[in-house]
Design an enzyme around this catalytic site. Sequence first.
Site, PDB file in Angstrom:
ATOM      1  N   ARG A   1      33.935  -6.443 -42.203  1.00 32.40           N
ATOM      2  CA  ARG A   1      34.480  -7.454 -43.103  1.00 32.40           C
ATOM      3  C   ARG A   1      33.320  -8.103 -43.851  1.00 32.40           C
ATOM      4  NH1 ARG A   1      37.150  -7.953 -38.152  1.00 32.40           N
ATOM      5  NH2 ARG A   1      39.408  -7.564 -38.268  1.00 32.40           N
TER       6      ARG A   1
ATOM      7  N   LYS B   1      36.407 -11.295 -36.107  1.00 32.57           N
ATOM      8  CA  LYS B   1      37.723 -11.924 -36.165  1.00 32.57           C
ATOM      9  C   LYS B   1      38.340 -11.930 -34.776  1.00 32.57           C
ATOM     10  CE  LYS B   1      41.967 -11.851 -38.902  1.00 32.57           C
ATOM     11  NZ  LYS B   1      42.702 -11.162 -40.000  1.00 32.57           N
TER      12      LYS B   1
ATOM     13  N   HIS C   1      36.961  -6.550 -49.820  1.00 33.53           N
ATOM     14  CA  HIS C   1      37.744  -6.012 -48.706  1.00 33.53           C
ATOM     15  C   HIS C   1      38.287  -4.617 -49.008  1.00 33.53           C
ATOM     16  CE1 HIS C   1      39.123  -7.177 -44.748  1.00 33.53           C
ATOM     17  NE2 HIS C   1      40.313  -6.674 -44.988  1.00 33.53           N
TER      18      HIS C   1
ATOM     19  N   ARG D   1      36.361  -1.944 -47.236  1.00 30.75           N
ATOM     20  CA  ARG D   1      36.750  -1.753 -45.830  1.00 30.75           C
ATOM     21  C   ARG D   1      38.006  -0.887 -45.759  1.00 30.75           C
ATOM     22  NH1 ARG D   1      36.923  -4.238 -40.538  1.00 30.75           N
ATOM     23  NH2 ARG D   1      39.023  -4.818 -39.892  1.00 30.75           N
TER      24      ARG D   1
ATOM     25  N   HIS E   1      40.402  -3.936 -34.844  1.00 30.40           N
ATOM     26  CA  HIS E   1      41.793  -4.375 -34.812  1.00 30.40           C
ATOM     27  C   HIS E   1      42.253  -4.553 -33.369  1.00 30.40           C
ATOM     28  CE1 HIS E   1      42.716  -2.580 -39.053  1.00 30.40           C
ATOM     29  NE2 HIS E   1      42.157  -3.776 -39.110  1.00 30.40           N
TER      30      HIS E   1
ATOM     31  N   TYR F   1      46.986   2.335 -42.701  1.00 28.54           N
ATOM     32  CA  TYR F   1      46.184   3.301 -43.456  1.00 28.54           C
ATOM     33  C   TYR F   1      46.765   4.706 -43.400  1.00 28.54           C
ATOM     34  CZ  TYR F   1      42.889  -0.527 -43.407  1.00 28.54           C
ATOM     35  OH  TYR F   1      42.312  -1.763 -43.554  1.00 28.54           O
TER      36      TYR F   1
END
Length: 346
Positions: free
Chosen positions: A152, A177, A283, A286, A309, A318
Amino acid sequence: MSYRLGNEGVSGEPSRRQVPRLMDEVRRRIRLKHYSLRTEQAYTGWIRRFILANGRRHPRELGATDVERFLSGLAVQGGVAASTQNQALSALLFLYREVLRLDLPWMEGVVRAKRPRRLPIVLSQDEVRRLLAAMEGRPWLIASLLYGTGMRLMECLRLRVKDVDSARNEICIRDGKGGKDRRTMLPRSLHEPLMREIERARLLHARDLAEGFGEARLPHALARQYPRAGREFGWQFVFPSVNRSTDPLDGHERRHHFDDAILSRALRRARLTAGIVKPLRAHALRHSFATHLLESGYDIRTIQELLGHKDVATTQIYTHVLNRGGRGVLSPLDSPAPPRSDGMRG
């Protein structure tokens, strides 16, 4: 009882010592929970707007109707996105639960805006090459790292020197995150330019130390445990800012990390130069990293780990590049016509 938002009085003129400062308490609670500076700025901004929108009345005097009217006004008059509206609601929930310590049943009934499910903007490999070819200097290196590692934006900008393992071609991402750490690859093609950038940071740090500065902000309570660690080179940012500035959290003069606004402007110029018509933010690099790995045959669990994630369902967005969205399905317009029974084609 009267109160203050910050510097402005709301009503009455009791002595300053007797008047609690609501926003100061909001900031104190946010920092106690180790929220980021950006979260602090966002939450205090929404809380201030909420109070001002209700005639500077104390939040204790307000209820569900006032909260819903404020949130509806953001969507109807302000035209904000669902994510923005939900951020405002999160700020108000924090105010009532963490600052005012009020467990109000009606807060549970305030409905969050439903975020629309949107496909990520993904560049083709050719578009990525054209974009990076139109960039130079530190913006080029940062953009290349975003695409080459899947980090990120703020994970990349806040990268510390100690977390780059050049011997193993790895980057350790700390406190990502959700407060999680993870590892990702260091692209071999970026090894040399990244080492040059780290050497540049070393020279800046040496100059700061000679001038009586050079102490980096350490996360959480590390500064108390290791009072001298902040002056070590390993804790410095890989991408330090050109100039020192005052840290808004404690007022000390420090060298912050590279300004993300500079990167945004560089990406916009490069997009126009490269003739890319897709809207582009950092972003998207990414997103392109994850999509291109899937196209290359890497399994989704590996990509989930690299992206950090929590749930593989987040990574599954994706998969739109595989057998959906027109990539794996043959249009009926391109299908060969079935042969006629008389041997002739229609």
